[in-house]
Scaffold this motif. Structure first.
Motif, mmCIF file in Angstrom:
data_model
loop_
_atom_site.group_PDB
_atom_site.id
_atom_site.type_symbol
_atom_site.label_atom_id
_atom_site.label_comp_id
_atom_site.label_asym_id
_atom_site.label_seq_id
_atom_site.Cartn_x
_atom_site.Cartn_y
_atom_site.Cartn_z
ATOM 1 N N ARG A 1 -26.420 46.932 -80.977
ATOM 2 C CA ARG A 1 -27.859 46.620 -81.034
ATOM 3 C C ARG A 1 -28.328 46.468 -82.496
ATOM 4 O O ARG A 1 -28.989 45.505 -82.848
ATOM 5 N N GLU A 2 -27.909 47.431 -83.338
ATOM 6 C CA GLU A 2 -28.332 47.400 -84.748
ATOM 7 C C GLU A 2 -27.737 46.191 -85.481
ATOM 8 O O GLU A 2 -28.374 45.621 -86.359
ATOM 9 N N ASN A 3 -26.500 45.832 -85.095
ATOM 10 C CA ASN A 3 -25.879 44.643 -85.680
ATOM 11 C C ASN A 3 -26.713 43.397 -85.397
ATOM 12 O O ASN A 3 -26.870 42.538 -86.260
ATOM 13 N N LEU A 4 -27.246 43.328 -84.175
ATOM 14 C CA LEU A 4 -28.045 42.157 -83.793
ATOM 15 C C LEU A 4 -29.446 42.194 -84.411
ATOM 16 O O LEU A 4 -30.011 41.154 -84.734
ATOM 17 N N VAL B 1 -32.780 40.792 -78.356
ATOM 18 C CA VAL B 1 -31.409 41.332 -78.440
ATOM 19 C C VAL B 1 -30.751 41.263 -77.065
ATOM 20 O O VAL B 1 -29.605 40.805 -76.930
ATOM 21 N N LEU B 2 -31.502 41.677 -76.043
ATOM 22 C CA LEU B 2 -30.961 41.671 -74.675
ATOM 23 C C LEU B 2 -30.636 40.245 -74.230
ATOM 24 O O LEU B 2 -29.557 39.985 -73.671
ATOM 25 N N GLU B 3 -31.550 39.328 -74.520
ATOM 26 C CA GLU B 3 -31.358 37.928 -74.112
ATOM 27 C C GLU B 3 -30.099 37.337 -74.783
ATOM 28 O O GLU B 3 -29.268 36.695 -74.129
ATOM 29 N N THR B 4 -29.951 37.634 -76.085
ATOM 30 C CA THR B 4 -28.805 37.076 -76.830
ATOM 31 C C THR B 4 -27.495 37.695 -76.360
ATOM 32 O O THR B 4 -26.487 36.999 -76.195
ATOM 33 N N LEU B 5 -27.525 39.012 -76.134
ATOM 34 C CA LEU B 5 -26.296 39.664 -75.661
ATOM 35 C C LEU B 5 -25.930 39.181 -74.259
ATOM 36 O O LEU B 5 -24.749 39.006 -73.939
ATOM 37 N N THR B 6 -26.945 38.932 -73.431
ATOM 38 C CA THR B 6 -26.686 38.419 -72.074
ATOM 39 C C THR B 6 -26.046 37.037 -72.156
ATOM 40 O O THR B 6 -25.144 36.721 -71.372
ATOM 41 N N SER B 7 -26.485 36.241 -73.134
ATOM 42 C CA SER B 7 -25.946 34.880 -73.233
ATOM 43 C C SER B 7 -24.462 34.869 -73.613
ATOM 44 O O SER B 7 -23.763 33.896 -73.381
ATOM 45 N N VAL B 8 -23.973 35.985 -74.193
ATOM 46 C CA VAL B 8 -22.528 36.064 -74.472
ATOM 47 C C VAL B 8 -21.831 37.017 -73.492
ATOM 48 O O VAL B 8 -20.657 37.350 -73.656
ATOM 49 N N GLY B 9 -22.596 37.457 -72.475
ATOM 50 C CA GLY B 9 -22.022 38.289 -71.409
ATOM 51 C C GLY B 9 -21.699 39.705 -71.817
ATOM 52 O O GLY B 9 -20.771 40.320 -71.288
ATOM 53 N N LEU B 10 -22.476 40.257 -72.751
ATOM 54 C CA LEU B 10 -22.165 41.617 -73.221
ATOM 55 C C LEU B 10 -23.383 42.542 -73.199
ATOM 56 O O LEU B 10 -23.495 43.423 -74.061
ATOM 57 N N GLU B 11 -24.249 42.373 -72.216
ATOM 58 C CA GLU B 11 -25.471 43.178 -72.192
ATOM 59 C C GLU B 11 -25.180 44.682 -72.027
ATOM 60 O O GLU B 11 -25.995 45.517 -72.410
ATOM 61 N N ASP B 12 -23.995 45.017 -71.491
ATOM 62 C CA ASP B 12 -23.671 46.443 -71.284
ATOM 63 C C ASP B 12 -23.157 47.123 -72.551
ATOM 64 O O ASP B 12 -23.016 48.334 -72.587
ATOM 65 N N ALA B 13 -22.843 46.319 -73.570
ATOM 66 C CA ALA B 13 -22.226 46.898 -74.779
ATOM 67 C C ALA B 13 -23.253 47.222 -75.852
ATOM 68 O O ALA B 13 -22.887 47.548 -76.980
ATOM 69 N N MET B 14 -24.527 47.168 -75.489
ATOM 70 C CA MET B 14 -25.593 47.260 -76.477
ATOM 71 C C MET B 14 -25.511 48.493 -77.385
ATOM 72 O O MET B 14 -25.738 48.396 -78.582
ATOM 73 N N ASP B 15 -25.169 49.641 -76.812
ATOM 74 C CA ASP B 15 -25.187 50.859 -77.617
ATOM 75 C C ASP B 15 -23.791 51.300 -78.061
ATOM 76 O O ASP B 15 -23.607 52.439 -78.497
ATOM 77 N N LYS B 16 -22.833 50.396 -77.952
ATOM 78 C CA LYS B 16 -21.475 50.752 -78.385
ATOM 79 C C LYS B 16 -21.315 50.498 -79.884
ATOM 80 O O LYS B 16 -22.018 49.676 -80.467
ATOM 81 N N MET B 17 -20.340 51.194 -80.455
ATOM 82 C CA MET B 17 -19.994 50.949 -81.858
ATOM 83 C C MET B 17 -18.929 49.844 -81.900
ATOM 84 O O MET B 17 -18.138 49.722 -80.962
ATOM 85 N N PRO B 18 -18.854 49.063 -82.983
ATOM 86 C CA PRO B 18 -17.848 47.998 -83.058
ATOM 87 C C PRO B 18 -16.420 48.496 -82.819
ATOM 88 O O PRO B 18 -15.591 47.783 -82.260
ATOM 89 N N SER B 19 -16.135 49.743 -83.235
ATOM 90 C CA SER B 19 -14.777 50.275 -83.066
ATOM 91 C C SER B 19 -14.408 50.460 -81.589
ATOM 92 O O SER B 19 -13.239 50.601 -81.252
ATOM 93 N N GLU B 20 -15.427 50.476 -80.706
ATOM 94 C CA GLU B 20 -15.159 50.657 -79.271
ATOM 95 C C GLU B 20 -14.933 49.327 -78.561
ATOM 96 O O GLU B 20 -14.712 49.301 -77.349
ATOM 97 N N LEU B 21 -15.024 48.218 -79.291
ATOM 98 C CA LEU B 21 -14.934 46.902 -78.656
ATOM 99 C C LEU B 21 -13.547 46.280 -78.830
ATOM 100 O O LEU B 21 -12.870 46.522 -79.832
ATOM 101 N N SER B 22 -13.167 45.445 -77.866
ATOM 102 C CA SER B 22 -11.901 44.707 -77.980
ATOM 103 C C SER B 22 -12.107 43.505 -78.916
ATOM 104 O O SER B 22 -13.251 43.187 -79.278
ATOM 105 N N GLY B 23 -10.999 42.839 -79.279
ATOM 106 C CA GLY B 23 -11.085 41.687 -80.177
ATOM 107 C C GLY B 23 -12.013 40.601 -79.652
ATOM 108 O O GLY B 23 -12.860 40.075 -80.386
ATOM 109 N N GLY B 24 -11.887 40.284 -78.363
ATOM 110 C CA GLY B 24 -12.726 39.249 -77.748
ATOM 111 C C GLY B 24 -14.195 39.649 -77.734
ATOM 112 O O GLY B 24 -15.082 38.828 -77.995
ATOM 113 N N MET B 25 -14.433 40.945 -77.435
ATOM 114 C CA MET B 25 -15.829 41.433 -77.400
ATOM 115 C C MET B 25 -16.447 41.383 -78.798
ATOM 116 O O MET B 25 -17.616 41.042 -78.960
ATOM 117 N N ARG B 26 -15.637 41.724 -79.796
ATOM 118 C CA ARG B 26 -16.139 41.682 -81.178
ATOM 119 C C ARG B 26 -16.558 40.265 -81.550
ATOM 120 O O ARG B 26 -17.593 40.053 -82.173
#
Lengths: 241, 275
Positions: free
Chosen positions: A99-102, A121-146
């Motif tokens: 969220r903070e990154n966005l 933020v929600l609209e943009t994350l939804t457009s890339v299919g990652l609305e559930d990752a909003m409060d995650k840290m980058p280290s918790e994401l896979s390469g594709g999610m990043r």
């Protein structure tokens, strides 16, 4: 068609290594241009010159009617907000949540109410299919999610030009295809001009309206994917085998 | 044969001397280039720090991370510093029958010199290396470039806030370390004696003057500035690759520690001029 990026006689060297040697290109609004070439052929240097991360030795880069080299820092920063840049590594700020990154690129814009920012933020994350990752840290994401979050951060400012630096490198074929499809969706939704640096033939096939092949710092071939894949030039055709 | 050997040796020695001369010139040139770059970096810091927009939120966050998070380490070091200094000084003073001078002597030593320098060295080790490594890894992973292409000034956001926080927080930490050191000294005095808390601090404050406290605090501002500047400079200009991160962190600690002593030496000269 409106030309949004114009590159004339661009040259860039690092010591005796002449990376870009007289590059000339024009990109129209809404067009996806794929820049193809071997590793070390100067593709990434080319897009870094476009946003002023590197200063060209010679030549002219005109973006949305502004010559980059002549812009004062403040005006360059305003222009940069109209250009999205997806880095090869996604370059997410690892001390911030998704969220903070966005939210970060929005901080210089006129004070927006928090509810409006949250919705964006929600609209943009939804457009890339990652609305559930909003409060995650980058280290918790896979390469594709990043890569998706990186793209969302790029899209949040609704750029007119998007520069993709090897968007599918290091990803498995399925995720690569998803990212390539996403690039295509972004083109349709935002009508943005894109320069896609890649050596992934499948990515080029899916996303390219036009392709440019760079060899030893020069554009040696231009055309559609089908035209270049049928090229009789040995070097160009070797990419498509 | 021995003549030939002699001539060959001479040639080798001459070659080595030439190489050494060349490498010395190269090292000297590198040193001056680095100094020039650091000076430009310092000027840019002051220029950007005075220009709006001011990053207060990030400054407060960095002050918390740099200052508050360093407090436990500084407090433990301060307590041990006071305790050890007292225990070590007692026998010498006892030889002259001057044990009653112990609180005052320890207080002056801590406030004038040991407190600021030891705290600054601890601070350089913890904060200098942390800033160096953090900025270097941001550089290597293109996070600084990402900030720049978003139209945000990374120098202002990352560098100015960290240097300012280091400059503001080190004097605060030194005051805290000095106070805790005094308490350590009080414990040290009472290990082999019986001095009340009130009497101990009465002795301490009777001997401490404005000229002990003020110059010492002023120099800690410069210590903090130097540590922040060197940490940020090394991190922000790190070479690509993970090796660059380690090098930046290491160089930040080494040069910041060295600068603490250089500034201390200058501060002593300046203070003695005015006193």
């Amino acid at each position: 068609m409106e030309t949004v990026v114009e590159i004339e006689h661009l040259k860039k060297s690092f010591g005796n290594n002449h990376v870009l040697n007289d590059i000339n290109l024009k990109i129209e609004r809404g067009e996806n241009m794929v820049v193809f070439g071997k590793s070390g052929s100067g593709k990434s240097v080319l897009i870094k010159c476009l946003v002023g991360l590197l200063e060209p030795d010679e030549g002219k880069v005109v973006i949305l009617g502004n010559e980059i080299a002549k812009l004062p820092t403040e005006e360059l920063n305003v222009l940069r907000k109209k250009i999205g840049f997806l880095f090869q590594s996604a370059a997410l700020y690892d001390s911030m949540t998704v969220r903070e990154n966005l939210e970060f690129p929005l901080r210089d814009l006129k004070k927006k109410p928090q509810a409006e920012i949250d919705a964006l933020v929600l609209e943009t994350l939804t457009s890339v299919g990652l609305e559930d990752a909003m409060d995650k840290m980058p280290s918790e994401l896979s390469g594709g999610m990043r890569k998706r979050v990186g793209l969302a951060r790029t899209l949040i400012l609704k750029p007119e030009i998007i520069l993709y630096d090897e968007p599918t490198t290091g990803l498995d074929p399925i995720t690569s295809k998803e990212i390539s499809q996403l690039i295509l969706d972004v083109q349709k939704k935002y009508n943005a001009a894109s320069i896609i640096i890649t050596h992934d033939v499948e990515c080029a096939r899916i996303t390219a309206n036009r392709m440019v092949v760079i060899k030893e710092g020069q554009c040696i071939a231009q055309g559609t994917f089908n035209e270049l894949s049928a090229s009789t030039d040995k070097w160009v055709s070797s990419f498509f085998k | 044969m021995p003549i030939n050997l002699k001539i060959e040796n001479k040639v080798v020695v001459e070659k080595i001397a030439k190489l050494a001369e060349h490498s010395h010139i190269k090292a000297l040139k590198g040193f001056f280039i680095e100094m020039a770059e650091l000076s430009i970096f310092t000027l840019r810091f002051f220029k950007e720090a005075l220009k709006p927009r001011y990053e207060f939120k990030e400054l407060i966050k960095q002050a918390y991370l740099i200052g508050y998070k360093s407090f436990p380490l500084v407090a433990i070091t301060g307590l041990i510093m006071g305790l050890v200094l007292t225990i070590q000084s007692r026998p010498t003073l006892a030889e002259f029958g001057a044990e009653s001078w112990l609180p005052a002597m320890v207080a002056v030593s801590i406030v004038r010199e040991i407190g600021p320098v030891i705290t600054a060295l601890i601070f350089a080790g913890k904060v200098g290396s942390g800033i160096g490594a953090e900025l270097a890894s941001m550089k290597v992973t293109e996070q600084i470039d990402a900030m720049e292409v978003s139209g945000i000034n990374p120098f202002k956001y990352l560098v100015v806030t960290r240097i300012a926080a280091a400059t503001f927080m080190l004097p605060v930490l030194v005051i805290a370390a000095d106070a805790i050191s005094m308490y350590g000294a009080y414990i040290g005095v009472n290990l082999k004696g019986d001095v009340s808390f009130h009497l101990f601090f009465l002795e301490v404050f009777a001997k401490l003057s404005f000229s002990d406290v003020f110059p010492a605090l002023i120099k800690t501002v410069f210590f903090g500035l130097a540590i922040g500047l060197i940490g940020c400079y090394k991190g922000y200009n790190a070479d690509k690759g993970t090796e660059g991160v380690g090098k930046a962190a290491n160089a930040a600690v080494v040069y910041a520690s060295l600068m603490v002593f250089v500034i201390d030496m200058i501060a002593v000269q300046v203070t003695s001029l005015f006193s």
